[in-house]
Design an enzyme around this catalytic site. Sequence first.
Site, mmCIF file in Angstrom:
data_model
loop_
_atom_site.group_PDB
_atom_site.id
_atom_site.type_symbol
_atom_site.label_atom_id
_atom_site.label_comp_id
_atom_site.label_asym_id
_atom_site.label_seq_id
_atom_site.Cartn_x
_atom_site.Cartn_y
_atom_site.Cartn_z
ATOM 1 N N HIS A 1 3.408 15.787 4.460
ATOM 2 C CA HIS A 1 2.073 16.300 4.811
ATOM 3 C C HIS A 1 1.336 15.447 5.824
ATOM 4 O O HIS A 1 0.239 15.814 6.260
ATOM 5 C CB HIS A 1 1.236 16.552 3.545
ATOM 6 C CG HIS A 1 0.651 15.347 2.892
ATOM 7 N ND1 HIS A 1 -0.668 14.999 3.068
ATOM 8 C CD2 HIS A 1 1.182 14.423 2.071
ATOM 9 C CE1 HIS A 1 -0.915 13.910 2.343
ATOM 10 N NE2 HIS A 1 0.196 13.545 1.736
ATOM 11 N N CYS B 1 -18.921 5.075 -1.907
ATOM 12 C CA CYS B 1 -19.841 4.798 -3.010
ATOM 13 C C CYS B 1 -19.681 5.830 -4.112
ATOM 14 O O CYS B 1 -19.794 5.519 -5.289
ATOM 15 C CB CYS B 1 -21.280 4.832 -2.524
ATOM 16 S SG CYS B 1 -21.554 3.818 -1.087
HETATM 17 C C1 LIG Z 1 -0.578 9.210 2.676
HETATM 18 C C2 LIG Z 1 0.056 7.873 2.537
HETATM 19 C C3 LIG Z 1 0.885 7.573 1.441
HETATM 20 C C4 LIG Z 1 1.101 8.527 0.301
HETATM 21 O O1 LIG Z 1 1.877 9.646 0.656
HETATM 22 P P1 LIG Z 1 1.772 10.955 -0.273
HETATM 23 O O2 LIG Z 1 2.859 11.836 0.237
HETATM 24 O O3 LIG Z 1 0.405 11.504 -0.063
HETATM 25 O O4 LIG Z 1 1.999 10.507 -1.671
HETATM 26 C C5 LIG Z 1 1.483 6.332 1.393
HETATM 27 N N1 LIG Z 1 1.295 5.435 2.372
HETATM 28 C C6 LIG Z 1 0.518 5.684 3.435
HETATM 29 C C7 LIG Z 1 0.383 4.661 4.499
HETATM 30 C C8 LIG Z 1 -0.128 6.913 3.549
HETATM 31 O O5 LIG Z 1 -0.917 7.150 4.608
#
Ligand SMILES: *Cc1c(COP(=O)(O)O)cnc(C)c1O
Length: 395
Positions: free
Chosen positions: A202, A325
């Site tokens: 994603h 916050c």
């Molecule tokens: C988004 C992200 C994750 C987690 O990935 P997911 O597929 O959302 O679990 C891990 N590390 C970094 C640097 C990210 O930006």
Amino acid sequence: MERFVYADNAATTPVSESVLNAMLPYLREQYGNASSLYSIGRDSRRAITEAREKVAALLGAQPAEIIFTGSGTEADNMSLRGALHYKKARGKHLIISSIEHHAILHTAKALELEGYEVTVLPVDNYGIIPVDRLKAAIRPDTALVSVMTANNEIGTVEPIAEIGAAVKAAGALFHTDAVQAAGHIPINVNEMKIDLLSLSGHKMNAPKGVGALYIRKGVMIQPIIEGGGQERNMRSGTENVAGIVALGQAAEDCRNHMEENIKRLTALRERLIAGVLKIPYSRLTGHPTSRLPGTASFVIEAVEGESLVLMLDTHGICASTGSACSTGSLDPSHVLTGIGLSHDIAHGSLRLTLGVQNTDEDVDYILEVLPQVVTRLRDMSPVWNQKKCCPEGLK
Ligand SMILES: *Cc1c(COP(=O)(O)O)cnc(C)c1O
């Protein structure tokens, strides 16, 4: 004129048309279990094989070195736990940086509670890991070093090839969380001496809930999910065929268009940065040049990051802040404090992250709306009114 501008591509990205088209058949008629012997099962198996080849090609890896997971978080967990739990691990010591994603930080914390030893390396004011300090921290019992390829909050790209060479020379395993970087900047697991690499669908225009872990041939780690033995026994569970096909298509698209995307997004980002920095008492966070093509991140003094994000939303702009916050904590993110920002300054953080769908007009619109929003918030701010009268009070 009001628009809708999605400028939070580091949080997630929209599914592209080509990815959606590639995955749809596997949500409709091609629903076979990839372990079944009849033809729609074999079709699913073949689709997974092709996706594996495409993800491998993006990283300069072999297809057999790619394991599909349920997320980037899972790939991160699998790397840390898997490398340290492995019965023949080199030792019980783990090294990470202070600005890693929570998927790494919290897993390291959990391992610490299990009795493993964790060293957290500080970064410089740009968010760069000093390689000499890293070298000095590696011990004979260091099993794994985990340093992210690019940071999700400030966009800083780490000197991964240099770090990989240092870790290899010292005989430990090297994992990199490349969730923000994969598909967006060139990565070659051999040139960068990477043993384990996490990525996520994603963050590269595939859907949520699918990721991958690169595991160098010969590197042994303990699986964290047991069951039917899918993914060469490394990650059991019936394969998310549609998600995996989507990730494969996204990897291919990113690989085919990487050069042009980098060029276009870097130009958009630079224009965005130059425009935002015209706001008095604003500054860039992260490294000025070693940064992700689409990531612009700032601190804007005497405004509250959350108010800024909510106000931008009323104008149709999606952005984010590292000062949260509303989540119950008044502390700014560990990344902003990690690069040496005071709490005061970090409270005005703003992250604008561009993706392949963004246009010149999107940047124009942000640059039209943001200064007005900042002015309005500052007009209401006692801190700002105090500062206006005695500007030497501004840090
Ligand atoms: C988004 C992200 C994750 C987690 O990935 P997911 O597929 O959302 O679990 C891990 N590390 C970094 C640097 C990210 O930006």
